[in-house]
Design a protein around this motif. Structure first.
Motif, PDB file in Angstrom:
ATOM      1  N   ALA A  42       3.840 -26.196   8.955  1.00 18.02           N
ATOM      2  CA  ALA A  42       3.333 -25.389  10.065  1.00 18.02           C
ATOM      3  C   ALA A  42       1.849 -25.655  10.295  1.00 18.02           C
ATOM      4  CB  ALA A  42       3.568 -23.905   9.801  1.00 18.02           C
ATOM      5  N   ALA A  43       1.453 -25.610  11.549  1.00 18.00           N
ATOM      6  CA  ALA A  43       0.054 -25.765  11.963  1.00 18.00           C
ATOM      7  C   ALA A  43      -0.482 -27.180  11.790  1.00 18.00           C
ATOM      8  CB  ALA A  43      -0.856 -24.785  11.216  1.00 18.00           C
ATOM      9  N   SER A  44       0.386 -28.145  11.522  1.00 20.88           N
ATOM     10  CA  SER A  44      -0.092 -29.507  11.268  1.00 20.88           C
ATOM     11  C   SER A  44      -0.719 -30.150  12.500  1.00 20.88           C
ATOM     12  CB  SER A  44       1.057 -30.382  10.750  1.00 20.88           C
ATOM     13  OG  SER A  44       2.113 -30.419  11.688  1.00 20.88           O
ATOM     14  N   LEU A  45      -0.318 -29.717  13.697  1.00 21.40           N
ATOM     15  CA  LEU A  45      -0.839 -30.332  14.918  1.00 21.40           C
ATOM     16  C   LEU A  45      -1.967 -29.533  15.570  1.00 21.40           C
ATOM     17  CD1 LEU A  45       2.494 -31.562  16.568  1.00 21.40           C
ATOM     18  CD2 LEU A  45       0.881 -32.849  15.147  1.00 21.40           C
ATOM     19  N   ILE A  46      -2.289 -28.379  15.012  1.00 24.80           N
ATOM     20  CA  ILE A  46      -3.362 -27.559  15.593  1.00 24.80           C
ATOM     21  C   ILE A  46      -4.720 -28.125  15.176  1.00 24.80           C
ATOM     22  CG2 ILE A  46      -4.324 -25.238  15.811  1.00 24.80           C
ATOM     23  CD1 ILE A  46      -1.662 -24.144  14.842  1.00 24.80           C
ATOM     24  N   LYS A  47      -5.617 -28.260  16.118  1.00 25.14           N
ATOM     25  CA  LYS A  47      -6.935 -28.806  15.821  1.00 25.14           C
ATOM     26  C   LYS A  47      -7.870 -27.694  15.348  1.00 25.14           C
ATOM     27  CE  LYS A  47      -6.509 -32.725  18.975  1.00 25.14           C
ATOM     28  NZ  LYS A  47      -7.075 -33.450  20.139  1.00 25.14           N
ATOM     29  N   VAL A  48      -7.702 -27.348  14.075  1.00 27.03           N
ATOM     30  CA  VAL A  48      -8.550 -26.348  13.421  1.00 27.03           C
ATOM     31  C   VAL A  48      -8.834 -26.837  12.016  1.00 27.03           C
ATOM     32  CG1 VAL A  48      -7.729 -24.354  14.750  1.00 27.03           C
ATOM     33  CG2 VAL A  48      -6.479 -25.074  12.707  1.00 27.03           C
ATOM     34  N   ASN A  49      -9.734 -26.169  11.307  1.00 26.35           N
ATOM     35  CA  ASN A  49     -10.056 -26.619   9.955  1.00 26.35           C
ATOM     36  C   ASN A  49      -8.918 -26.289   8.989  1.00 26.35           C
ATOM     37  OD1 ASN A  49     -10.386 -23.882   8.928  1.00 26.35           O
ATOM     38  ND2 ASN A  49     -12.387 -23.850   9.947  1.00 26.35           N
TER      39      ASN A  49
END
Length: 218
Positions: free
Chosen positions: A26-33
């Motif tokens: 999960a969240a692997s494609l979100i551009k966050v730290n």
């Protein structure tokens, strides 16, 4: 449902496979730290395990993410247009702040919905493969793509199409084994049992509790 020792394919409605996938992906494609990604993953797992609605999960994600670069650029342009009006600087700033909050809400809702649906369908895929190994689904069993009401132009043609359990769909040039096909996608997949598979009532309930609602009577 009480556990049945004769039914090794026993999942609960909390979808263990979906939680397992979410913890890793999960969240692997979100551009966050990295710290934010970890926080989103934990929230997605909790959403699946505890049945937290997407809207409620998105409220928590708002505190973790900001606007994307395109959204930030749009906010800057929005403020520039307001500056050319008769509004005071205070009102311009207030309007810009409201605009930014709206965009963050939209992004948070998109992240929550996409990550939860992606995790659930990945869990369904893993459950189908396990059900097939356990012979609860035949070798010729398929999966069917189910679209939501008002499906987009990308997903609408996929509705009711079938593939063998381990096959993929071609979507926008990419091969994917299950939804999501795009951000905010609400599609899912259901199993289509192979010929000659006769399930007991307990086995049917196990499939249903795993989130594998069959598209044909079992």
């Amino acid at each position: 449902m009480a556990s049945d020792p004769k039914t090794p394919f026993g999942f609960t409605g909390k979808n263990v496979e979906a939680q397992r996938w979410a913890r890793k992906n999960a969240a692997s494609l979100i551009k966050v730290n990295d710290e934010t990604k970890k926080a989103v993953r934990k929230l997605v797992v909790r959403s699946i395990r505890e049945g937290i609605p997407v809207r409620q999960a998105s409220k928590q994600i708002r505190t973790m993410v900001g606007m994307t670069r395109p959204q930030t650029a749009a906010a800057v342009n929005y403020k520039a247009r307001l500056m050319q009006t008769n509004l005071s600087k205070k009102k311009v700033q207030q309007a810009t702040d409201r605009y930014a909050k709206k965009k963050i809400r939209e992004r948070a809702r998109m992240i929550a919905r996409t990550e939860v649906v992606q995790s659930l369908t990945a869990g369904q895929q893993a459950s189908m493969e396990q059900a097939q190994r356990s012979k609860f689904l035949g070798k010729d069993a398929q999966k069917e793509w189910i679209t939501s009401y008002g499906a987009c132009k990308l997903c609408a043609p996929l509705g009711a199409t079938k593939r063998l359990v381990k096959e993929t769909w071609r979507v926008a040039g990419s091969a994917i084994p299950h939804p999501t096909a795009h951000p905010n996608c609400r599609c899912t997949i259901v199993p289509v049992p192979g010929r000659g598979v006769a399930l007991t009532l307990n086995e049917r309930e196990a499939l249903l509790e795993a989130g594998l609602t069959p598209s044909v009577p079992l």
